[in-house]
Design a protein around this motif. Sequence first.
Motif, PDB file in Angstrom:
ATOM      1  N   ALA A 141      42.245   5.686  46.239  1.00 36.14           N
ATOM      2  CA  ALA A 141      41.697   4.869  45.136  1.00 36.14           C
ATOM      3  C   ALA A 141      42.252   3.721  45.197  1.00 36.14           C
ATOM      4  O   ALA A 141      41.787   2.508  44.629  1.00 36.14           O
ATOM      5  N   MET A 142      43.591   3.469  45.205  1.00 32.46           N
ATOM      6  CA  MET A 142      44.146   2.054  45.198  1.00 32.46           C
ATOM      7  C   MET A 142      44.037   1.216  46.499  1.00 32.46           C
ATOM      8  O   MET A 142      44.111  -0.081  46.424  1.00 32.46           O
ATOM      9  N   LYS A 143      44.193   1.927  47.552  1.00 32.91           N
ATOM     10  CA  LYS A 143      44.506   1.051  48.835  1.00 32.91           C
ATOM     11  C   LYS A 143      43.330   0.190  49.091  1.00 32.91           C
ATOM     12  O   LYS A 143      43.889  -0.931  49.868  1.00 32.91           O
ATOM     13  N   ARG A 144      42.313   0.130  48.648  1.00 39.01           N
ATOM     14  CA  ARG A 144      41.156  -1.014  48.754  1.00 39.01           C
ATOM     15  C   ARG A 144      41.588  -2.191  48.124  1.00 39.01           C
ATOM     16  O   ARG A 144      41.234  -3.116  48.870  1.00 39.01           O
ATOM     17  N   GLY A 145      42.442  -2.045  47.108  1.00 40.00           N
ATOM     18  CA  GLY A 145      42.808  -3.556  46.599  1.00 40.00           C
ATOM     19  C   GLY A 145      44.337  -3.989  47.170  1.00 40.00           C
ATOM     20  O   GLY A 145      44.704  -4.886  46.732  1.00 40.00           O
ATOM     21  N   VAL A 146      44.742  -3.092  48.436  1.00 41.10           N
ATOM     22  CA  VAL A 146      45.939  -3.556  48.789  1.00 41.10           C
ATOM     23  C   VAL A 146      45.879  -3.956  50.464  1.00 41.10           C
ATOM     24  O   VAL A 146      45.322  -2.963  51.172  1.00 41.10           O
TER      25      VAL A 146
ATOM     26  N   LYS B  26      46.871  -4.505  54.246  1.00 45.97           N
ATOM     27  CA  LYS B  26      47.454  -3.423  55.227  1.00 45.97           C
ATOM     28  C   LYS B  26      49.021  -3.704  55.413  1.00 45.97           C
ATOM     29  O   LYS B  26      49.881  -2.720  55.687  1.00 45.97           O
ATOM     30  N   ASP B  27      49.441  -4.867  55.108  1.00 50.47           N
ATOM     31  CA  ASP B  27      50.799  -5.474  55.298  1.00 50.47           C
ATOM     32  C   ASP B  27      51.711  -5.058  53.996  1.00 50.47           C
ATOM     33  O   ASP B  27      52.876  -5.245  54.198  1.00 50.47           O
ATOM     34  N   TYR B  28      50.935  -4.591  53.196  1.00 45.82           N
ATOM     35  CA  TYR B  28      51.541  -3.979  51.914  1.00 45.82           C
ATOM     36  C   TYR B  28      51.535  -2.317  51.698  1.00 45.82           C
ATOM     37  O   TYR B  28      51.575  -2.137  50.681  1.00 45.82           O
ATOM     38  N   ARG B  29      51.455  -1.668  52.756  1.00 46.16           N
ATOM     39  CA  ARG B  29      51.141  -0.046  52.807  1.00 46.16           C
ATOM     40  C   ARG B  29      52.302   0.257  53.743  1.00 46.16           C
ATOM     41  O   ARG B  29      52.656  -0.304  54.685  1.00 46.16           O
ATOM     42  N   CYS B  30      52.581   1.609  53.593  1.00 51.20           N
ATOM     43  CA  CYS B  30      53.506   2.258  54.320  1.00 51.20           C
ATOM     44  C   CYS B  30      52.644   2.732  55.758  1.00 51.20           C
ATOM     45  O   CYS B  30      51.484   2.675  55.605  1.00 51.20           O
ATOM     46  N   SER B  31      53.404   3.425  56.515  1.00 45.57           N
ATOM     47  CA  SER B  31      52.931   3.774  57.829  1.00 45.57           C
ATOM     48  C   SER B  31      51.709   5.022  57.297  1.00 45.57           C
ATOM     49  O   SER B  31      50.896   4.878  58.124  1.00 45.57           O
ATOM     50  N   ASP B  32      51.850   5.711  56.297  1.00 53.19           N
ATOM     51  CA  ASP B  32      50.862   6.676  56.096  1.00 53.19           C
ATOM     52  C   ASP B  32      49.699   5.994  55.151  1.00 53.19           C
ATOM     53  O   ASP B  32      48.831   6.672  54.750  1.00 53.19           O
ATOM     54  N   LYS B  33      49.682   4.723  54.985  1.00 53.30           N
ATOM     55  CA  LYS B  33      48.572   4.065  54.347  1.00 53.30           C
ATOM     56  C   LYS B  33      48.880   4.078  52.596  1.00 53.30           C
ATOM     57  O   LYS B  33      47.973   3.466  52.098  1.00 53.30           O
ATOM     58  N   THR B  34      49.911   4.569  52.421  1.00 52.82           N
ATOM     59  CA  THR B  34      50.084   4.538  50.943  1.00 52.82           C
ATOM     60  C   THR B  34      50.672   3.212  50.692  1.00 52.82           C
ATOM     61  O   THR B  34      51.555   2.630  51.363  1.00 52.82           O
ATOM     62  N   PRO B  35      50.218   2.528  49.520  1.00 52.06           N
ATOM     63  CA  PRO B  35      50.677   1.148  49.039  1.00 52.06           C
ATOM     64  C   PRO B  35      52.189   1.365  48.605  1.00 52.06           C
ATOM     65  O   PRO B  35      52.537   2.174  47.983  1.00 52.06           O
ATOM     66  N   ILE B  36      52.994   0.121  49.316  1.00 51.64           N
ATOM     67  CA  ILE B  36      54.284   0.208  48.956  1.00 51.64           C
ATOM     68  C   ILE B  36      54.733   0.572  47.577  1.00 51.64           C
ATOM     69  O   ILE B  36      55.547   0.939  47.091  1.00 51.64           O
ATOM     70  N   LEU B  37      53.701  -0.310  46.760  1.00 54.23           N
ATOM     71  CA  LEU B  37      54.144  -0.254  45.086  1.00 54.23           C
ATOM     72  C   LEU B  37      54.064   1.249  44.712  1.00 54.23           C
ATOM     73  O   LEU B  37      54.632   1.801  43.945  1.00 54.23           O
ATOM     74  N   LEU B  38      53.016   2.153  45.070  1.00 54.43           N
ATOM     75  CA  LEU B  38      52.754   3.307  44.629  1.00 54.43           C
ATOM     76  C   LEU B  38      54.063   4.360  45.026  1.00 54.43           C
ATOM     77  O   LEU B  38      54.339   5.066  44.446  1.00 54.43           O
ATOM     78  N   HIS B  39      54.239   4.115  46.425  1.00 52.11           N
ATOM     79  CA  HIS B  39      55.235   4.804  47.016  1.00 52.11           C
ATOM     80  C   HIS B  39      56.534   4.425  46.360  1.00 52.11           C
ATOM     81  O   HIS B  39      57.204   5.507  45.707  1.00 52.11           O
ATOM     82  N   ARG B  40      56.952   3.347  45.809  1.00 55.64           N
ATOM     83  CA  ARG B  40      58.350   2.975  45.131  1.00 55.64           C
ATOM     84  C   ARG B  40      58.225   3.495  43.878  1.00 55.64           C
ATOM     85  O   ARG B  40      59.062   4.332  43.291  1.00 55.64           O
ATOM     86  N   LEU B  41      57.036   3.596  43.008  1.00 50.65           N
ATOM     87  CA  LEU B  41      56.744   4.277  41.788  1.00 50.65           C
ATOM     88  C   LEU B  41      57.068   5.881  41.642  1.00 50.65           C
ATOM     89  O   LEU B  41      57.527   6.385  40.859  1.00 50.65           O
TER      90      LEU B  41
END
Length: 633
Positions: free
Chosen positions: A294-299, A301-316
């Motif tokens: 749901a979130m990745k469409r607004g993020v 590719k350079d701000y996602r992890c290798s599994d396509k999870t947004p870095i912000l979400l991964h850190r949170l």
Amino acid sequence: MANCRSIAPICSGGDQQVFSLQKTVAHITRKANFKQIGPAHVAKRTVMNRLRILIDGNTAADRYRRNAYEGSQRVTAAIAAEKHRAKASNSGAPVKLDLANNNNIKSRFWRQDNIRFNRALRTENENGTLSRHGKWAMRLSRWAHHANGITELGAAPTGMTQKSIKILSNPKFDDKTERGHWRTAASLVPVFCAVTAIGKGLSESLGRIGNAARETLKKDVTLIVGGVSAIAALASLFSLGFGGCSAATATKAPLEKGLVDNIEKNYNKHMERLYLLLNEVKSKPNAQTLLMKAMKRGVGKDYRCSDKTPILLHRLMNAVKSADSRAEARQAIEDTVGSYLTEVDPSGFTPQKFLDPENQKGELLRRENHFIALTNLIEHTAIDDNKDVIFRDTRQSIERGFEKLQHSGSKKLWPGFLKRCGANQWAERSLIKSSPEYQAIKDAQRKNPLFAHKYYRSAQNILDNPHQYGQVTVGLTRCAEFLRVVNHSILLSLNYQLTRPIAWLSGRITESAFKIPNSRSMSFSIGRFFSSATWAVAEALLIVSLAGGNGVGFNGPEANTSVNFPLQIELSSKFAVPVSVVSTAAQMLVVAVPALIFMGAAKIALEIEGWKGNVERSTENLHKRRQVMDAWT
């Protein structure tokens, strides 16, 4: 196994309303392009389903609420960033921010999206504590909002007329039902007749004027007939002008104590909701997958992890998992958001190196937009259906007037007529059915499986549960729904569909060229101006000119052509309809009739094929390309 429908609403401390995790889960599932299949599974939406949602777009009321919610979310982002910078400069110790005098927070608060729909500004003004510049900024923004309402009227006069007729007949009918299709077709007849009368009179007037006066009057005729779209374009210019003046005035306005209190309340609300959501999904892999999609469409590719999870979400997620208490988790969320919004490395590996607010505005804005992509999942019109009158524009005020008239008639005129006829029981029944309590009961019954047998003939039920019906019934119902979407989202909304890409482009230009957040309200006004101006020129120089026998652009009929001017449709030997009245209403009526036939045929097929009962949908019969997984687990 968890079920998203069983999640109870949770009241967060900063919310005036109850924050519903159930609505939030449903919203995240939709944004991830998934659909609930039974109580335990979700499946990826079909291409046709996604296309329909894309074409449908949203209503003006939804746009206004999103502008308001996103406006306050950007203020929250500014507070989180400023808190983190201040904390880092104070050796990691918490610092009390002076919100009233912080330039970054003030610039985000006095954005047009936030000014226009901010209830706190109205309250401060009513209390007499709002500054002079603040009053004028709010006043000019409200004028811009009402000018935008006039734009909405001019951009869709057919839609406004049709909706008014629908409201007066019965506002509770769903357009997808058989009665809804009947009502749509019936409401288009008086609209078509009115436009036909105007067009016929205009065409005959042009014929009497003759060729001698054509050159003299063509400009006036152009202005008169292109006036509806031209008024919409002009009103959008006024909306842009008032909005620009409001933004300029707001740069000199301070933040009073009441506004600061409102900012802090919204900040706490957003952080609390983020905690509730992240705490809900921290031990549910499938829920995390839906949240990521749901979130990745607004993020990017350079701000996602290798599994396509947004870095912000991964850190949170890591921050919440590692916290031992609610208070620690809340603080960890605030620190993580602040770190992501300000530090050079989005992954948090450069805790003492910050982005330059002057030279790296583009990067700072990009990170802020990633945060907004997340907060849009916990504060959205699908979750908070705010009914505040502050969102109401000119068009909606007119619709509200028709609703009051219809409500008065349903409670007084019709029951009174029945009583005069001696049908007292029918009069009492009519009063009961027009009450809000009765409608609430009906809505609750529709969602209760125990009452499924009462609504199995509903078109919405057929579309939502096709596995409970025969193939012919489902096919015919889908054909009717397809024609309804064409009618309402394409033919009736041509101006809106042309506005959307222009507004999107305007927003992208604003962010890339000026490095400031896109103002959705201003971008939409720009889109409305260009789309309405385009239609005004097309109506005046093409449709009207052809109908008057003047060729394209008043250049005269083309030579050596078999087409007779003025262009007309022969309905009988004595009556012809000029081409100028082959309007939106006429086009919609042509589509509404076969839609009605399909819906009627679907009901006949239902009687033949029958209903299989309120059985759960199996995932075995889904297309192999549709991804299926357990719901919110």
